[in-house]
Design an enzyme around this catalytic site. Structure first.
Site, short mmCIF file in Angstrom:
data_model
loop_
_atom_site.label_atom_id
_atom_site.label_comp_id
_atom_site.label_asym_id
_atom_site.label_seq_id
_atom_site.Cartn_x
_atom_site.Cartn_y
_atom_site.Cartn_z
N ASP A 162 0.82 -1.21 0.00
CA ASP A 162 0.00 0.00 0.00
C ASP A 162 0.85 1.27 0.00
OD1 ASP A 162 0.97 -0.42 2.56
OD2 ASP A 162 -0.98 -0.59 3.51
N ASP A 189 -7.30 -1.93 14.48
CA ASP A 189 -8.69 -2.26 14.14
C ASP A 189 -8.80 -3.56 13.35
OD1 ASP A 189 -7.77 -1.53 11.64
OD2 ASP A 189 -9.15 0.14 11.34
N HIS A 235 -7.08 -4.42 10.61
CA HIS A 235 -6.89 -4.36 9.15
C HIS A 235 -5.56 -4.97 8.71
CE1 HIS A 235 -4.97 -0.10 9.54
NE2 HIS A 235 -4.01 -0.94 9.26
N GLU A 239 -9.59 -1.56 5.56
CA GLU A 239 -10.26 -1.15 6.79
C GLU A 239 -11.52 -1.99 7.03
OE1 GLU A 239 -8.59 0.44 8.65
OE2 GLU A 239 -7.96 2.43 8.03
C1 GLP Z 1 -0.56 0.73 8.53
C2 GLP Z 1 -0.20 -0.19 7.38
C3 GLP Z 1 -0.40 -1.64 7.74
C4 GLP Z 1 0.25 -1.94 9.07
C5 GLP Z 1 -0.35 -1.07 10.14
C6 GLP Z 1 0.22 -1.34 11.54
O1 GLP Z 1 -1.92 0.94 8.63
N1 GLP Z 1 -0.95 0.11 6.21
O2 GLP Z 1 0.15 -2.46 6.71
O3 GLP Z 1 0.08 -3.30 9.38
O4 GLP Z 1 -0.08 0.27 9.80
O5 GLP Z 1 1.40 -0.65 11.70
P1 GLP Z 1 2.37 -0.83 12.95
O6 GLP Z 1 3.15 -2.06 12.67
O7 GLP Z 1 3.20 0.40 12.95
O8 GLP Z 1 1.51 -0.97 14.15
#
Ligand code: GLP
Length: 260
Positions: A67, A136, A138, A143
């Site tokens: 993404d 959440d 995802h 989402e």
């Molecule tokens: C973002 C990314 C996800 C990732 C999430 C959690 O939303 N798009 O791919 O898993 O953050 O990030 P973190 O590992 O910093 O908690």
């Protein structure tokens, strides 16, 4: 689904890196799906360490990132292009033209999304997809409410995700509201999924994803539909799991991966 509980973040990251190395040992020209966020950083550090020690070669590898924020150019310090370059790509030997990251600045998102899907197919599909998880539930930027058969597209970020990711920006208002993201269906097409989660803020999402119902409200629960998904967690992220003894029993009995 395989659930692997490690004592801390470092051990979890090493175990996840080993799964990537196992794939490269049997398929040196593997297609890897990359994730951003703070959680996979340890995994990338371990892969960089192994590469610098001459133990893993990326010269034939192709990558696809999950993404990107809409509106952030590649050189923006919070863009996922920048993140990947800083933390991984500049330290390993993946040919530049083999690196694919969704564009956050294209003038035609629908056309770009279609091209991205086609490009994954042309490269033979993703062999191993690395994933994190949002608080959440995802995966990528899918989402709550995202179709479990969704493909690469634009997605509006949830309030929870904007709040979570605000820590990386100067102000909450600076967090982009839209992202371009592989869909849940795109992710499920990968041959192997490896999800990493660390810390108590992820415990609820992990419990829902692993032991809750399969639901578009927790898109990580779609991993239950996959034939080869591994969820690697540290003690804190494992706190909400009820079948822990069983997962540990299975993992302890697992034979080592074969080498090519
Ligand atoms: C973002 C990314 C996800 C990732 C999430 C959690 O939303 N798009 O791919 O898993 O953050 O990030 P973190 O590992 O910093 O908690």
């Amino acid at each position: 689904m395989e659930v692997v509980i490690k004592r801390d973040y470092g051990q979890m990251s090493k175990a996840a890196a080993q799964l990537v190395v196992d794939v490269l040992n049997t398929k040196p020209n593997a297609v890897l799906g990359m994730a951003t966020g703070s959680t996979p950083l340890g995994l990338y550090q371990e892969l960089v360490r192994l590469h610098q020690a001459g133990q893993v070669d990326f010269s034939r590898v192709t990558t696809f990132n999950l993404d990107e924020y809409v509106g952030l150019p590649a050189n923006h310090p919070q863009s996922y292009h920048y993140f990947m370059h800083e933390h991984f790509f500049q330290h390993v030997n993946i040919p530049r033209h083999n690196i694919n990251i969704p564009s956050g600045t294209t003038s035609n998102y629908p056309a770009f999304c279609q091209w991205y899907e086609r490009r994954i197919e042309e490269c033979g599909g993703i062999d191993l997809q690395i994933l994190g998880i949002g608080s959440d539930g995802h995966i990528a930027f899918n989402e709550p409410g995202s179709s479990l058969s969704s493909r690469t597209r634009l997605k509006t970020l949830s309030k929870q995700t904007i709040d979570d990711n605000a820590r990386f920006f100067d102000a909450r208002e600076d967090v982009p509201v839209y992202a371009i993201t592989m869909g849940v269906g795109t992710i499920l097409d990968a041959r192997k999924l490896v999800l990493v989660a660390s810390g108590k803020t992820k415990a609820k999402a992990i419990a829902q994803a692993v032991e809750g119902p399969v639901t578009s409200m927790v898109t990580a629960s779609a991993l239950q539909l996959h034939r080869d998904a591994s969820v690697l967690v540290d003690e804190e992220a494992a706190a909400g799991l009820t079948m822990r003894d069983y997962y540990e029993f299975i993992y302890a009995a697992k034979p080592a991966a074969p080498r090519a």
